[in-house]
Design a protein around this motif. Structure first.
Motif, PDB file in Angstrom:
ATOM      1  N   ALA A 101       0.856  -1.102  -0.052  1.00 53.13           N
ATOM      2  CA  ALA A 101       0.127   0.054  -0.139  1.00 53.13           C
ATOM      3  C   ALA A 101       0.844   1.305   0.067  1.00 53.13           C
TER       4      ALA A 101
ATOM      5  N   SER B  83       2.042   2.049  -3.421  1.00 56.68           N
ATOM      6  CA  SER B  83       1.196   2.346  -4.448  1.00 56.68           C
ATOM      7  C   SER B  83       0.817   3.875  -4.024  1.00 56.68           C
TER       8      SER B  83
ATOM      9  N   ASP C 101      -1.654   4.862  -2.370  1.00 57.23           N
ATOM     10  CA  ASP C 101      -2.950   4.980  -1.870  1.00 57.23           C
ATOM     11  C   ASP C 101      -3.110   5.125  -0.483  1.00 57.23           C
ATOM     12  N   SER C 102      -3.303   6.564  -0.009  1.00 56.16           N
ATOM     13  CA  SER C 102      -3.710   6.838   1.409  1.00 56.16           C
ATOM     14  C   SER C 102      -4.442   6.041   2.101  1.00 56.16           C
TER      15      SER C 102
END
Length: 731
Positions: free
Chosen positions: A139, A142, A144-145
């Motif tokens: 994650a 990525s 993506d928070s």
């Protein structure tokens, strides 16, 4: 839609929303799931994978679909259904392969970790930690928070479950299994066992796992401040170690960006209350309740959490059918609301303080339970778990002791309270849940019936106020009361380094709907440094007919030392019949002017008393008699005044004599051993209300409590009425 179809639809829809993939394959699968054809959707994944055997997305959806189908069929315990076993194998292999073909998908790693955590196999559940670690790493890569927040929170919970399993761990001096149930009804034996056989390490047990979980929760919140699970878990970690100031700061940071967040208000309320700032706690909890949905608010505040339960064995259920909680749950909503207002009005330790300490403590206990023991994996709300139930009823335990796992790997934790209450919870490894040990269940139900709730952790510095209340008839729709209170002034000002100090004194009377009908508040200054005898205060009030609750309070605001007395009374409708008022007992009673003009009790000067007299001191009585029959323009009646010592054993003889009042009674006396009766007849012009007042010399009446009975006999009709009260003679 069946439970199976719902579970499958939710699993796939959740995956689709999170992944936001709109491939043709995804659209086909979603269409079949929406139509309820989960088997068809599973078969379609086989076709799609034959065409594209390295499609990570299809493997992921296949795994989530099979997992959802197995969860809708599975039951707690060992799995024997071959169809469920086959589905779980498909889910396991598919989710693993999805991570193999898409190692940078934090979503795939996270769902694989969740699958492991939900397994009935401990070996898989233990592997979840490394899986969630990979999920967090993916994650992070990525960017993506939102996904970073989800995965970090899951990773934090893995370490939290490890920490919780060893928190407050004590060691046995001998390597042996202990049957804790033998101590459940024997506090003395339990204390001896703990003192001789148990020792506490000096280190913070589980500190490493606690710190790792806290770090992950903090990372989750930094990545996505709007993630509710991460916020709740961060609050859980702070509350567990009583880091109240940090919890307050965390809650406020959240409120700065989301003032509508009920969990943030609950966190602030809990922290403020534990920091002894009940004014702020009241504001915070009021805000939290306002922002909760009506359903959540009703669940959060339901009074049955602290009422006597229905439970118990089948043999006892018939006698317990109308238990407090059963009656409460069966009431209409409006009646439940009235009962709740009434209960919390009565429960408030001191209404002179900024908030209702018991109500605030109740909300703090529920909030703590929600933060600590809510399990999203098992759809459990913390306040509804066994630990939540005990915590809400009895508050934080004085001592928590965790024991080493038994032969089946089950951890046991004991909660100890200062009054001897103790509870043992069992926790399977890695689940993060706990329940009362089976051998405790029946005993705990009995405890809850005898003492459904305790407030020992907040009831401090509150003394008792002795009271006397006398009722008299007034108008057809109202009645009069005379309230007397003895205030413990010395106790209230004890320890103050002041020359003079204020005492707030307050009378409140409530109607049956818990609405305030009378309030009389004053502030008096007392001199410190000299003995302050108990101060007697009295009030005369007129009230509407019906049921009333009264409270008399005193508070020294500098040291927040208070005193309280409360009770209830009924003002019955005036039917105009033959009756007697309450008997008012006082140090001295005399007409305000001409004796002939004193026709009602309000026409007398009264030096009040709560019914406590020194040995050898005289006492005065006053009552009204209503509806005496007239004969030849006169009322004719006989009065009998009886003093009966409650504890007759060792009672000595004494003489009682009437020394004031009606001429017919002067000099009437009687002698007895523990009991005397003074009897005399009266005749007076006929009037609707006859008021009698007498002064009694009790001579050497021995110390103790006495029942005082007044009997009035109408000599015209031979009807009798009586009224009883109590007095105390002290040395």
């Amino acid at each position: 839609m069946s439970a199976r179809r719902i579970a499958v639809a939710l699993a796939i829809a959740s995956a689709a929303r999170a992944q936001a993939v709109h491939s043709p394959a995804a659209a086909q699968l979603d269409s079949l799931v929406a139509a309820g054809d989960s088997s068809g959707a599973l078969k379609l994944t086989d076709q799609l994978l034959r065409a594209d055997p390295k499609n990570a997305e299809v493997f992921y959806r296949r795994g989530m679909l099979a997992w959802g189908m197995s969860r809708s069929e599975r039951r707690v315990g060992f799995i024997r259904d071959q169809n469920v076993i086959d589905l779980l194998r498909v889910a396991d292999s598919s989710l693993r392969i999805a991570t193999m073909y898409a190692p940078d998908s934090g979503r795939y790693w996270m769902e694989l970790g969740r699958f492991f955590l939900n397994s009935n196999l401990a070996t898989l559940r233990f592997q979840a930690a490394s899986i969630f670690g990979k999920a967090v790493d993916a994650a992070r890569r990525s960017g993506d928070s939102a996904l970073v927040a989800e995965t970090a929170d899951e990773a934090g919970m893995v370490y939290w479950r490890r920490y919780e399993a060893v928190a407050d761990r004590r060691n046995l001096r001998q390597n042996q299994q202990v049957d804790l149930s033998i101590y459940r009804n024997d506090p003395k034996a339990l204390n001896n066992f703990l003192e001789t056989m148990v020792w506490q390490p000096t280190v913070f047990s589980g500190e490493g796992d606690y710190l790792k979980s806290s770090d992950y929760f903090a990372e989750a919140l930094r990545a996505d401040p709007n993630n509710p699970r991460a916020l709740r878990h961060a609050m859980m970690a702070l509350a567990d170690r009583k880091r109240w100031e940090e919890l307050k700061q965390l809650s406020q940071r959240r409120l700065d960006i989301a003032p509508w967040d009920p969990n943030a208000w609950l966190g602030r309320g809990l922290a403020a209350h534990r920091l002894n700032d009940d004014r702020d706690a009241t504001i915070a909890f009021d805000s939290a309740l306002a922002f909760l949905s009506p359903r959540d608010r009703a669940r959060f505040t339901r009074l049955s959490r602290i009422l006597r339960p229905e439970g118990g064995s089948r043999a006892k259920q018939d006698s317990n059918r109308f238990s407090d909680s059963a009656r409460y749950e069966g009431l209409p909503a409006a009646e439940r609301a009235r009962l709740e207002r009434y209960y919390w009005m009565l429960s408030d330790p001191l209404t002179l303080t900024p908030g209702n300490e018991h109500w605030i403590e109740f909300l703090a206990r529920v909030a703590y339970s929600e933060f600590m023991w809510t399990s999203d994996d098992f759809d459990l709300k913390g306040a509804d778990t066994d630990r939540g139930d005990v915590h809400i009823r009895y508050g934080p335990p004085q001592t928590v002791i965790g024991f080493q796992p038994n032969g089946r790997g089950i951890n046991e934790t004991m909660w100890l309270y200062s009054d001897g209450l103790n509870f043992v919870f069992r926790a399977p490894p890695t689940w993060g849940t706990a329940s009362l040990t089976q051998s405790w269940l029946e005993v705990v139900e009995e405890w809850k019936k005898r003492s459904p709730v305790q407030w020992n952790n907040v009831d401090h510095n509150i003394d008792s106020i002795s009271l006397q209340v006398a009722r008299f008839r007034a108008d057809a729709d109202s009645g009069d009361i005379f309230v007397v209170a003895e205030l413990p002034i010395d106790s209230l000002v004890k320890g103050l380094d002041l020359a003079r100090a204020p005492i707030d004194i307050d009378l409140k009377v409530y109607e049956a709907n818990a609405e305030l009908s009378i309030r009389d508040s004053t502030r008096e200054m007392v001199t410190i440094g000299q003995s302050q005898p108990a101060r007697v205060r009295a009030w005369r009030e007129r009230l509407a007919r019906g049921t009333h609750v009264y409270r008399v309070e005193a508070l020294q605001p500098d040291n927040v030392h208070g005193a309280r007395g409360l009770g209830s009374f009924e003002l019955e409708s005036d039917a105009g019949g033959f009756a007697i008022s309450d008997v008012l007992v006082a140090d001295n009673i005399a007409p305000r002017g001409d004796a002939a003009s004193a026709t009602r009790w309000r026409d007398f000067n009264i030096v009040p008393s709560v019914g406590r007299f020194r040995r050898g001191q005289s006492m005065s009585l006053l009552w009204e008699t209503y509806g005496l029959a007239a004969q030849d323009g006169s009322n004719k009646y006989r009065i009998a005044i009886t003093l009966d010592k409650v504890q007759r054993k060792g009672a000595g003889a004494f003489v009682a004599r009437i020394i004031g009042g009606a001429a017919e009674a002067l000099g009437v006396n009687a002698r007895g051993k523990g009991k005397v009766t003074l009897t005399f007849a009266r005749q007076a012009p006929a009037i609707p209300v006859s008021v009698d007042h007498y002064a009694l010399d009790l001579g050497g009446a021995p110390p103790g409590e006495y029942t005082l009975l007044v009997e009035v006999t109408d000599l015209v009709t031979s009807k009798k009425v009586t009224r009883k009260t109590t007095i105390t003679v002290v040395e």
